[in-house]
Motif scaffolding. Structure first.
Motif, PDB file in Angstrom:
ATOM      1  N   THR A  11       0.829  -1.204   0.000  1.00 45.02           N
ATOM      2  CA  THR A  11       0.000   0.000   0.000  1.00 45.02           C
ATOM      3  C   THR A  11       0.861   1.251   0.000  1.00 45.02           C
ATOM      4  O   THR A  11       0.347   2.357  -0.024  1.00 45.02           O
ATOM      5  CB  THR A  11      -0.937   0.021   1.226  1.00 45.02           C
ATOM      6  OG1 THR A  11      -0.145  -0.073   2.405  1.00 45.02           O
ATOM      7  CG2 THR A  11      -1.924  -1.134   1.168  1.00 45.02           C
ATOM      8  N   ILE A  38       0.802   0.947  -4.453  1.00 42.38           N
ATOM      9  CA  ILE A  38      -0.205   2.004  -4.531  1.00 42.38           C
ATOM     10  C   ILE A  38       0.485   3.318  -4.876  1.00 42.38           C
ATOM     11  O   ILE A  38       0.033   4.064  -5.725  1.00 42.38           O
ATOM     12  CB  ILE A  38      -0.989   2.133  -3.205  1.00 42.38           C
ATOM     13  CG1 ILE A  38      -1.764   0.853  -2.905  1.00 42.38           C
ATOM     14  CG2 ILE A  38      -1.916   3.348  -3.228  1.00 42.38           C
ATOM     15  CD1 ILE A  38      -2.835   0.497  -3.932  1.00 42.38           C
ATOM     16  N   SER A  39       1.621   3.588  -4.243  1.00 36.79           N
ATOM     17  CA  SER A  39       2.356   4.830  -4.481  1.00 36.79           C
ATOM     18  C   SER A  39       3.429   4.600  -5.538  1.00 36.79           C
ATOM     19  O   SER A  39       3.180   3.979  -6.555  1.00 36.79           O
ATOM     20  CB  SER A  39       2.938   5.334  -3.163  1.00 36.79           C
ATOM     21  OG  SER A  39       3.469   6.634  -3.318  1.00 36.79           O
ATOM     22  N   ASN A  40       4.641   5.058  -5.333  1.00 37.60           N
ATOM     23  CA  ASN A  40       5.696   5.042  -6.343  1.00 37.60           C
ATOM     24  C   ASN A  40       6.488   3.735  -6.371  1.00 37.60           C
ATOM     25  O   ASN A  40       6.610   3.051  -5.369  1.00 37.60           O
ATOM     26  CB  ASN A  40       6.670   6.199  -6.078  1.00 37.60           C
ATOM     27  CG  ASN A  40       5.996   7.539  -6.167  1.00 37.60           C
ATOM     28  OD1 ASN A  40       5.246   7.808  -7.082  1.00 37.60           O
ATOM     29  ND2 ASN A  40       6.257   8.395  -5.186  1.00 37.60           N
ATOM     30  N   THR A  64       2.109   0.939 -10.706  1.00 40.75           N
ATOM     31  CA  THR A  64       1.681   1.769  -9.584  1.00 40.75           C
ATOM     32  C   THR A  64       0.247   2.200  -9.862  1.00 40.75           C
ATOM     33  O   THR A  64      -0.153   2.345 -11.017  1.00 40.75           O
ATOM     34  CB  THR A  64       2.544   3.036  -9.421  1.00 40.75           C
ATOM     35  OG1 THR A  64       2.374   3.868 -10.568  1.00 40.75           O
ATOM     36  CG2 THR A  64       4.008   2.683  -9.240  1.00 40.75           C
ATOM     37  N   TYR A  65      -0.513   2.386  -8.803  1.00 39.04           N
ATOM     38  CA  TYR A  65      -1.906   2.787  -8.974  1.00 39.04           C
ATOM     39  C   TYR A  65      -2.109   4.284  -8.830  1.00 39.04           C
ATOM     40  O   TYR A  65      -3.011   4.844  -9.437  1.00 39.04           O
ATOM     41  CB  TYR A  65      -2.792   2.038  -7.982  1.00 39.04           C
ATOM     42  CG  TYR A  65      -2.904   0.574  -8.315  1.00 39.04           C
ATOM     43  CD1 TYR A  65      -3.681   0.141  -9.374  1.00 39.04           C
ATOM     44  CD2 TYR A  65      -2.198  -0.374  -7.592  1.00 39.04           C
ATOM     45  CE1 TYR A  65      -3.769  -1.195  -9.708  1.00 39.04           C
ATOM     46  CE2 TYR A  65      -2.282  -1.720  -7.908  1.00 39.04           C
ATOM     47  CZ  TYR A  65      -3.070  -2.122  -8.967  1.00 39.04           C
ATOM     48  OH  TYR A  65      -3.147  -3.449  -9.292  1.00 39.04           O
ATOM     49  N   LYS A  66      -1.276   4.942  -8.002  1.00 34.19           N
ATOM     50  CA  LYS A  66      -1.433   6.377  -7.791  1.00 34.19           C
ATOM     51  C   LYS A  66      -0.133   7.137  -7.966  1.00 34.19           C
ATOM     52  O   LYS A  66      -0.096   8.338  -7.776  1.00 34.19           O
ATOM     53  CB  LYS A  66      -1.983   6.651  -6.386  1.00 34.19           C
ATOM     54  CG  LYS A  66      -3.375   6.135  -6.155  1.00 34.19           C
ATOM     55  CD  LYS A  66      -3.856   6.473  -4.759  1.00 34.19           C
ATOM     56  CE  LYS A  66      -5.247   5.929  -4.519  1.00 34.19           C
ATOM     57  NZ  LYS A  66      -5.701   6.168  -3.143  1.00 34.19           N
ATOM     58  N   GLY A  67       0.960   6.452  -8.287  1.00 27.43           N
ATOM     59  CA  GLY A  67       2.263   7.101  -8.307  1.00 27.43           C
ATOM     60  C   GLY A  67       2.984   7.020  -9.633  1.00 27.43           C
ATOM     61  O   GLY A  67       2.403   6.747 -10.672  1.00 27.43           O
ATOM     62  N   SER A  91       2.388   3.039 -14.931  1.00 27.25           N
ATOM     63  CA  SER A  91       2.190   3.922 -13.778  1.00 27.25           C
ATOM     64  C   SER A  91       0.836   4.595 -13.907  1.00 27.25           C
ATOM     65  O   SER A  91       0.241   4.616 -14.983  1.00 27.25           O
ATOM     66  CB  SER A  91       3.313   4.957 -13.674  1.00 27.25           C
ATOM     67  OG  SER A  91       3.373   5.752 -14.815  1.00 27.25           O
ATOM     68  N   ALA A  92       0.359   5.137 -12.826  1.00 22.89           N
ATOM     69  CA  ALA A  92      -0.994   5.686 -12.740  1.00 22.89           C
ATOM     70  C   ALA A  92      -1.354   6.537 -13.952  1.00 22.89           C
ATOM     71  O   ALA A  92      -0.657   7.492 -14.286  1.00 22.89           O
ATOM     72  CB  ALA A  92      -1.135   6.505 -11.462  1.00 22.89           C
ATOM     73  N   ASN A  93      -2.400   6.175 -14.623  1.00 25.55           N
ATOM     74  CA  ASN A  93      -2.917   6.908 -15.783  1.00 25.55           C
ATOM     75  C   ASN A  93      -1.849   7.130 -16.857  1.00 25.55           C
ATOM     76  O   ASN A  93      -1.851   8.141 -17.539  1.00 25.55           O
ATOM     77  CB  ASN A  93      -3.508   8.250 -15.350  1.00 25.55           C
ATOM     78  CG  ASN A  93      -4.637   8.070 -14.371  1.00 25.55           C
ATOM     79  OD1 ASN A  93      -5.520   7.244 -14.588  1.00 25.55           O
ATOM     80  ND2 ASN A  93      -4.608   8.800 -13.275  1.00 25.55           N
TER      81      ASN A  93
END
Length: 163
Positions: A11, A38-40, A64-67, A91-93
């Motif tokens: 996480t 979740i992060s980087n 990564t989901y948000k990083g 990586s995220a988006n």
């Protein structure tokens, strides 16, 4: 040396490998795949004045989901990245640096392939926030915000379907 680091999940940072204290480490002859953060740093996260030598690794299918840095995230550290293949990370988006994201530090990349990370038109495979301390030589880089010298190429390595 010679490990498969696979299916890690966190996480926080570093789904496969997380180094966030002042230390030195060598990561050689490994496959780092299918890790998530979740992060980087889906595959590898490096921070806090650490030093890493990465040689002859295959870093693929991490996310990564948000990083940033689906494959590798580097901040405030030094890295020598030689003879590595870093591909098919996310990586995220499809943010900048889905393959390698360098926030800060002294980075040397040599004879490596950083290609095909996050299959999106706007992705940048290798993204560097502060490029003055980054050297890239004899490598195949899909896309980057750096100005690369003539020792580098940007040509599809035509990977096979093997896993």
């Amino acid at each position: 040396d010679g490990f498969i680091i696979s299916d890690g999940s966190t996480t926080n940072e570093g789904g496969g490998i997380a180094i966030n204290s002042s230390c030195s480490i060598a990561v050689t002859h490994n496959t780092i795949k299918y890790n998530e953060a979740i992060s980087n740093g889906g595959g590898i996260y490096l921070d806090s004045s650490s030093s890493i030598v990465m040689e002859n690794n295959f870093i693929t299918n991490n996310q990564t989901y948000k990083g940033q840095g689906g494959g590798i995230f580097i901040s405030n550290s030094s890295s020598n990245i030689t003879n590595n293949t870093i591909s098919n990370n996310y990586s995220a988006n499809c943010a900048k640096g889905s393959g390698v994201y360098v926030d800060s530090g002294t980075i040397n990349i040599k004879n490596s392939i950083i290609w095909g990370n996050c299959d999106d038109y706007y992705n940048i495979d290798l993204y560097v926030v502060t490029p003055r301390a980054v050297t890239v030589t004899y490598s195949d880089i899909g896309s980057t915000n750096l100005s690369l010298d003539k020792t580098n190429i940007s040509k599809d390595p035509a990977f096979g379907d093997g896993d």
